[in-house]
Design an enzyme around this catalytic site. Structure first.
Site, short mmCIF file in Angstrom:
data_model
loop_
_atom_site.label_atom_id
_atom_site.label_comp_id
_atom_site.label_asym_id
_atom_site.label_seq_id
_atom_site.Cartn_x
_atom_site.Cartn_y
_atom_site.Cartn_z
N HIS A 1 -1.63 1.19 5.84
CA HIS A 1 -1.81 0.13 4.85
C HIS A 1 -1.30 -1.23 5.34
O HIS A 1 -0.32 -1.33 6.06
CB HIS A 1 -1.08 0.50 3.56
CG HIS A 1 0.39 0.69 3.73
ND1 HIS A 1 1.30 -0.34 3.67
CD2 HIS A 1 1.12 1.80 3.98
CE1 HIS A 1 2.53 0.12 3.86
NE2 HIS A 1 2.44 1.42 4.06
N ASP A 2 -2.02 -2.27 4.95
CA ASP A 2 -1.65 -3.66 5.20
C ASP A 2 -1.65 -4.05 6.67
O ASP A 2 -1.10 -5.10 7.03
CB ASP A 2 -0.28 -3.98 4.58
CG ASP A 2 -0.25 -3.71 3.08
OD1 ASP A 2 -0.91 -4.45 2.34
OD2 ASP A 2 0.43 -2.76 2.65
N GLY B 1 2.67 0.83 8.72
CA GLY B 1 2.23 -0.20 7.79
C GLY B 1 2.58 -1.60 8.26
O GLY B 1 3.57 -1.82 8.95
#
Length: 291
Positions: free
Chosen positions: A137-138, A155
């Site tokens: 994520h991100d 992340g």
């Protein structure tokens, strides 16, 4: 960014150049471009945008607020835009964007962003993400990035254009990898890698510059010579460290600061992430590892 990507997308399920296999499950709410190919057993969720010419070969799952870029290709058992592996994630409507002509190979997982991050996972255009790699994520990947088999990105990892991450490397969350950098195979990266730097080892150590990429991309001998000088000043051998690091930075700025790639390296160093910079090491020859 998303509005720019999706403004010309229409739903073209009945178009003659839009192929959807009968076994595929495609939401009526999904936006489908021209000339797309959705193969057997694919699943496309409500908020997905499939841009013109994208190809899902078979058994691909795409969920969340996800954009599959123009002419991008997805191989079997890859999953794009699923929920992040973050216990703080509570189902917020975050996004995942894949750029044009990017190739995602078998069993790759790319998760959408989180609300406490920047809300988006982004993979640029013309990237190659090889088998069994994970993009958490991100994360942000620039254009023309190559991720080799079994690489894992934590992340919030930020990788700039043209970087190369070799097989089985592991990148700690929040690490930055500069433009044109090389991360060697089976390398654990806990800190930032300067633009055009080359790192290897467990844990990663800076062992030089990514000379092969620089030469292949047309960097002239005069600039290569300048970059060698920059590296020797910033990262001298232990018995040659006569100045503190700030003094070495100042010297590089005075002597080579007019060169664009040197400016890029200096800006990167002077604006570090929370992870700091990878420490300098040396390449260990195979003979030193024989024991």
């Amino acid at each position: 960014m998303e509005e720019t990507l999706t403004k010309n997308i229409q739903i073209n399920r009945s178009s003659r150049d839009c192929y959807i296999h009968p076994s595929a499950i495609v939401s009526e709410k999904a936006k489908l471009g021209q000339g797309i190919h959705i193969g057997p057993w694919c699943i496309i969720g409500d908020d997905v945008v499939v841009e013109d010419g994208a190809k899902l070969i078979a058994n691909v799952i795409v969920e969340g607020k996800t954009v599959l870029g123009k002419d991008s290709v997805y191989y079997p058992f890859s999953t794009i835009g699923l929920a992040p592996q973050d216990l703080k994630y509570k189902g917020e409507l975050t996004s995942c964007i894949i750029g044009a002509r990017t190739i995602v190979r078998e069993q790759v997982t790319i998760h959408r962003g989180t609300a406490i991050g920047n809300g988006m996972t982004r993979v640029g255009s013309d990237c190659l993400i090889m088998v069994n790699s994970h993009i958490a994520h991100d994360c942000y990947l620039g254009d023309r990035v190559i991720i080799v088999n079994n690489v894992v990105l934590g992340g919030h990892v930020h990788i700039d254009d043209d970087a190369r991450i070799m097989g089985c490397a592991a990148i700690h969350q929040f690490v930055r990898i500069g433009r044109g950098a090389l991360v060697g195979g089976v390398t654990g990266v806990e800190s930032d890698v300067i633009p055009y730097g080359s790192v290897i080892g467990n844990r990663a150590r800076l062992v030089g510059m990514h000379w092969i990429w620089l030469k292949r991309n047309g960097v002239k001998n005069q600039e290569l010579h300048a970059l060698r000088g920059v590296y020797r000043i910033l990262f001298p051998k232990e018995n040659e460290q006569e100045m503190v690091f700030d003094e070495r930075l100042k010297l590089v700025h005075e002597k080579y600061g007019h060169i664009e790639r040197v400016k890029e390296i200096l800006d990167f160093i002077q604006n570090p992430s929370r992870r700091g910079l990878v420490k300098v090491g040396r390449m260990i020859s195979s003979s030193e590892n024989d024991d």
